[in-house]
Design an enzyme around this catalytic site. Structure first.
Site, PDB file in Angstrom:
ATOM      1  CE1 TYR A 155      -3.509   2.707   0.934  1.00  0.00           C
ATOM      2  CE2 TYR A 155      -2.133   3.182   2.849  1.00  0.00           C
ATOM      3  CZ  TYR A 155      -3.194   3.513   2.014  1.00  0.00           C
ATOM      4  OH  TYR A 155      -3.928   4.652   2.268  1.00  0.00           O
TER       5      TYR A 155
HETATM    6  P1  NAP Z   1     -12.937   4.561   2.010  1.00  0.00           P
HETATM    7  O1  NAP Z   1     -13.738   5.057   3.162  1.00  0.00           O
HETATM    8  O2  NAP Z   1     -12.679   3.100   1.866  1.00  0.00           O
HETATM    9  O3  NAP Z   1     -13.618   5.121   0.658  1.00  0.00           O
HETATM   10  C1  NAP Z   1     -13.007   4.811  -0.543  1.00  0.00           C
HETATM   11  C2  NAP Z   1     -13.714   5.507  -1.680  1.00  0.00           C
HETATM   12  O4  NAP Z   1     -12.985   5.167  -2.889  1.00  0.00           O
HETATM   13  C3  NAP Z   1     -15.129   5.056  -1.868  1.00  0.00           C
HETATM   14  O5  NAP Z   1     -15.927   6.162  -2.239  1.00  0.00           O
HETATM   15  C4  NAP Z   1     -15.031   4.045  -3.006  1.00  0.00           C
HETATM   16  O6  NAP Z   1     -16.179   4.078  -3.827  1.00  0.00           O
HETATM   17  C5  NAP Z   1     -13.886   4.600  -3.813  1.00  0.00           C
HETATM   18  N1  NAP Z   1     -13.205   3.621  -4.643  1.00  0.00           N
HETATM   19  C6  NAP Z   1     -12.577   2.483  -4.260  1.00  0.00           C
HETATM   20  N2  NAP Z   1     -12.086   1.839  -5.337  1.00  0.00           N
HETATM   21  C7  NAP Z   1     -12.421   2.586  -6.418  1.00  0.00           C
HETATM   22  C8  NAP Z   1     -12.199   2.459  -7.807  1.00  0.00           C
HETATM   23  N3  NAP Z   1     -11.547   1.404  -8.322  1.00  0.00           N
HETATM   24  N4  NAP Z   1     -12.675   3.428  -8.632  1.00  0.00           N
HETATM   25  C9  NAP Z   1     -13.352   4.492  -8.141  1.00  0.00           C
HETATM   26  N5  NAP Z   1     -13.603   4.655  -6.824  1.00  0.00           N
HETATM   27  C10 NAP Z   1     -13.131   3.726  -5.981  1.00  0.00           C
HETATM   28  O7  NAP Z   1     -11.488   5.253   1.994  1.00  0.00           O
HETATM   29  P2  NAP Z   1     -10.983   6.644   2.627  1.00  0.00           P
HETATM   30  O8  NAP Z   1     -10.447   6.375   3.980  1.00  0.00           O
HETATM   31  O9  NAP Z   1     -12.003   7.688   2.438  1.00  0.00           O
HETATM   32  O10 NAP Z   1      -9.708   6.911   1.698  1.00  0.00           O
HETATM   33  C11 NAP Z   1      -9.652   7.921   0.710  1.00  0.00           C
HETATM   34  C12 NAP Z   1      -8.207   8.115   0.291  1.00  0.00           C
HETATM   35  O11 NAP Z   1      -7.431   8.532   1.410  1.00  0.00           O
HETATM   36  C13 NAP Z   1      -7.524   6.843  -0.239  1.00  0.00           C
HETATM   37  O12 NAP Z   1      -6.707   7.166  -1.338  1.00  0.00           O
HETATM   38  C14 NAP Z   1      -6.682   6.375   0.936  1.00  0.00           C
HETATM   39  O13 NAP Z   1      -5.573   5.618   0.525  1.00  0.00           O
HETATM   40  C15 NAP Z   1      -6.271   7.713   1.532  1.00  0.00           C
HETATM   41  N6  NAP Z   1      -5.889   7.635   2.942  1.00  0.00           N
HETATM   42  C16 NAP Z   1      -6.791   7.251   3.895  1.00  0.00           C
HETATM   43  C17 NAP Z   1      -6.377   7.183   5.221  1.00  0.00           C
HETATM   44  C18 NAP Z   1      -7.330   6.739   6.328  1.00  0.00           C
HETATM   45  O14 NAP Z   1      -6.847   6.532   7.447  1.00  0.00           O
HETATM   46  N7  NAP Z   1      -8.610   6.618   6.088  1.00  0.00           N
HETATM   47  C19 NAP Z   1      -5.068   7.505   5.575  1.00  0.00           C
HETATM   48  C20 NAP Z   1      -4.175   7.889   4.579  1.00  0.00           C
HETATM   49  C21 NAP Z   1      -4.591   7.958   3.263  1.00  0.00           C
HETATM   50  P3  NAP Z   1     -17.236   2.872  -3.997  1.00  0.00           P
HETATM   51  O15 NAP Z   1     -17.719   2.472  -2.643  1.00  0.00           O
HETATM   52  O16 NAP Z   1     -18.292   3.496  -4.849  1.00  0.00           O
HETATM   53  O17 NAP Z   1     -16.492   1.787  -4.696  1.00  0.00           O
END
Ligand code: NAP
Length: 247
Positions: A155
């Site tokens: 990741y």
């Molecule tokens: P999340 O709650 O799992 O939400 C992920 C979102 O991405 C959902 O809206 C999902 O849509 C969409 N998605 C997943 N696969 C996709 C694809 N192939 N094409 C288009 N959309 C897709 O994740 P999050 O925590 O909000 O994370 C958002 C970003 O922040 C990510 O890049 C993650 O790596 C980064 N991040 C998160 C954290 C954390 O602690 N949460 C920390 C560091 C970085 P659907 O449900 O419609 O598929």
């Protein structure tokens, strides 16, 4: 809020849930017309678009798996068809599959590369060709690139590559007044972080930073809004760690 006709257009990937939904809401509040991309959660994306419109904003939902280059191309076509162009790309869509390297299988590797790295490349390529002059790109990395925690290897590697693409694309946009930056959140209370973790582990990780709490999606949306808005115009080619000070 700018009038709808004059408002800039922001395409937010993965905006159906989590951080992306908070970013879409915040950018709409700041006067952007928002393209709410999703891959699976159609109902959540439609609800969010309706919520934005009921609050006086303008939104369009666009289904596209970002790892599919043709679907990404069609999504840009749809945004341009509806609103005349795209000004801001927020590359938020991402997945996380944790495991020690010894146990990481090819599918785990391929899926994370496909969505986090190829997906980001697919949208960046369209943005490099099609974003209107004066635009902004905000990519998503993670503070784990700095923390280097066990089990996060694949990741974090996909996100380190995103940071590199960010800095290089910023240079390639010379002459177009387009900035390209990345946000690198620490732990944020969304499904991606919370799923599969015990309460004890969540509370331990929440206390790693000196503010002793998890980030909220709105904390991250505020940082994105800064980079997308007028105050962020002189920041370019950077990765901004938004994490309460954990690293
Ligand atoms: P999340 O709650 O799992 O939400 C992920 C979102 O991405 C959902 O809206 C999902 O849509 C969409 N998605 C997943 N696969 C996709 C694809 N192939 N094409 C288009 N959309 C897709 O994740 P999050 O925590 O909000 O994370 C958002 C970003 O922040 C990510 O890049 C993650 O790596 C980064 N991040 C998160 C954290 C954390 O602690 N949460 C920390 C560091 C970085 P659907 O449900 O419609 O598929």
């Amino acid at each position: 809020m700018a009038s709808n006709k004059d408002s800039k257009v922001a395409l937010v990937t993965g905006a159906s849930r989590g951080i992306g939904a908070a970013v879409a809401r915040r950018l709409a509040r700041d006067g952007f017309t928002v393209v709410v991309n999703y891959s699976g959660s159609a109902a959540a994306a439609e609800d969010l678009a309706r919520e934005i419109e009921q609050a006086g904003g303008r939104a369009l939902t666009a289904k596209a798996d970002v790892s599919d280059a043709e679907a990404v191309r069609r999504m840009f076509d749809a945004a341009e068809g509806a609103f005349g162009g795209v000004d801001v790309l927020v590359n938020n869509a991402g997945i996380m599959m944790l495991s020690p390297l010894a146990e990481a299988d090819d599918e785990n590797f391929g899926r994370q590369i496909g969505v986090n790295l190829k997906g980001t490349f697919n949208t960046l390529r369209e943005a490099a060709r099609r974003l209107r002059d004066g635009g902004r790109v905000i990519n998503f990395s993670t503070s784990v690139v700095g923390l280097k925690l066990e089990n996060y290897g694949v990741y974090a590697a996909t996100k380190a590559a995103v940071e590199t693409l960010t800095a290089i694309m910023a240079k390639e946009m010379r002459g177009r007044n387009i900035t390209v930056n990345a946000i690198a959140p620490g732990p944020v209370a969304t499904d991606l972080f919370l799923n599969g973790k015990t309460e004890e582990l969540i509370s331990r990780m929440a206390k790693m930073n000196p503010l002793e709490r998890l980030g909220s999606p709105e904390d991250i949306a505020s940082a994105v809004a800064f980079l997308a808005g007028p105050d962020g115009g002189w920041i370019n080619g950077q990765t901004l760690r938004a994490n309460g000070g954990v690293i």
